[in-house]
Design an enzyme around this catalytic site. Structure first.
Site, PDB file in Angstrom:
ATOM      1  N   LYS A   1     -22.161  -6.004   6.696  1.00 56.86           N
ATOM      2  CA  LYS A   1     -23.609  -5.753   6.650  1.00 56.86           C
ATOM      3  C   LYS A   1     -24.000  -5.012   5.370  1.00 56.86           C
ATOM      4  O   LYS A   1     -25.104  -5.211   4.844  1.00 56.86           O
ATOM      5  CB  LYS A   1     -24.056  -4.956   7.880  1.00 56.86           C
ATOM      6  CG  LYS A   1     -23.973  -5.728   9.195  1.00 56.86           C
ATOM      7  CD  LYS A   1     -24.943  -6.898   9.249  1.00 56.86           C
ATOM      8  CE  LYS A   1     -25.008  -7.482  10.660  1.00 56.86           C
ATOM      9  NZ  LYS A   1     -25.905  -8.660  10.741  1.00 56.86           N
TER      10      LYS A   1
ATOM     11  N   TYR B   1     -17.894  -0.269  15.338  1.00 61.95           N
ATOM     12  CA  TYR B   1     -18.600  -1.343  14.634  1.00 61.95           C
ATOM     13  C   TYR B   1     -17.668  -2.041  13.645  1.00 61.95           C
ATOM     14  O   TYR B   1     -17.865  -3.199  13.304  1.00 61.95           O
ATOM     15  CB  TYR B   1     -19.839  -0.787  13.925  1.00 61.95           C
ATOM     16  CG  TYR B   1     -20.845  -1.844  13.537  1.00 61.95           C
ATOM     17  CD1 TYR B   1     -21.410  -2.685  14.498  1.00 61.95           C
ATOM     18  CD2 TYR B   1     -21.233  -1.994  12.218  1.00 61.95           C
ATOM     19  CE1 TYR B   1     -22.330  -3.647  14.143  1.00 61.95           C
ATOM     20  CE2 TYR B   1     -22.162  -2.959  11.851  1.00 61.95           C
ATOM     21  CZ  TYR B   1     -22.706  -3.791  12.820  1.00 61.95           C
ATOM     22  OH  TYR B   1     -23.614  -4.754  12.456  1.00 61.95           O
TER      23      TYR B   1
END
Length: 254
Positions: free
Chosen positions: A163, A156
């Protein structure tokens, strides 16, 4: 408490095609009675988004590339001119340059990190600022996060810190806008096979791992994410703000 969106007007940003999380949310908003404004990213995306906007009977459909000066302001100006108010906004966009996304966070470029943060995080703050004067009777701002914000998810990469910043921004904006009755929440779905997710390395393995780990032993779909967002946009969620709400079959607990 009323979960209908009848009479409410909302902006949906992030529809790319019929697999988009934003499309699942837009359908749920419309099914609950809301009138919608929608955007497409660029001329290449427009042929995919316009038919969906027509299905939604959206009276406002405009381009929005958050990196292009003036485009976001033009969208909100059109909303003000046509509706004079706004009840909710869904922000469902994220981007990181491929070279940075596929490498280590340690090796990420200054330019790539900054661009990912601007598009994926700061654009939500800019939308909130433009929405604020239109939300005269309060409203609901929603954005899309992922569990990679709070734990390391293999591959990720750069989007994890981005995020995390988005979730922190959500909390701060909730505190700042709360006195005006404007609620701000992040929604954190499980991994979904969307166009945006296809850029993540080894994404199929991530999907399989999510099914193996999740207590419900299954994936979620865009309609389930949409159902949560329709609730958050409704008066039934008037006491909910500043949170990250998971719709991931329980993946985040294990």
């Amino acid at each position: 408490m009323n979960t209908t969106l009848q009479g409410k007007k909302g902006l949906v940003v992030g529809i790319a095609n019929a697999q988009s999380i934003a499309w699942g949310c837009a359908r749920a908003f419309r099914d609950a009675g809301a009138e919608l404004a929608v955007t497409w990213f660029n001329d290449k995306a427009r042929p995919y988004v316009e038919p969906l906007a027509q299905q939604l009977q959206a009276p406002i459909a405009l381009p929005l590339d958050v990196e292009q000066p003036g485009q976001m302001e033009a969208v909100f100006a059109a909303i003000e001119q046509q509706w004079g108010r706004l009840d909710f906004v869904l922000h469902s966009i994220a981007f990181a340059p491929k070279s940075d996304l596929h490498g280590r966070v340690t090796d990420s470029s200054r330019e790539g990190f900054g661009r990912a943060m601007d598009i994926s995080c700061h654009s939500f703050a800019r939308m909130a600022r433009l929405a604020e004067p239109l939300m005269k009777d309060g409203g609901s701002l929603m954005t899309m996060s992922y569990v990679g914000a709070e734990e390391v998810i293999p591959d990720y990469g750069l989007m994890g810190p981005v995020k995390a910043a988005l979730e922190a921004s959500t909390r701060y904006m909730a505190a700042e806008l709360g006195p005006k009755g404007i609620r701000v929440n992040a929604v954190s779905p499980g991994p979904l096979a969307t166009r945006a997710a296809s850029g993540i390395p080894n994404f199929d393995a991530l999907l399989d791992e999510a099914v193996r780990r999740a207590p419900l032993r299954r994936r979620v779909d865009i309609a389930e994410v949409g159902a949560l967002c329709a609730f958050l946009a409704s008066d039934a969620a008037k006491a909910m703000t500043g949170g990250t709400l998971y719709v991931d079959a329980g993946f985040h607990v294990l």
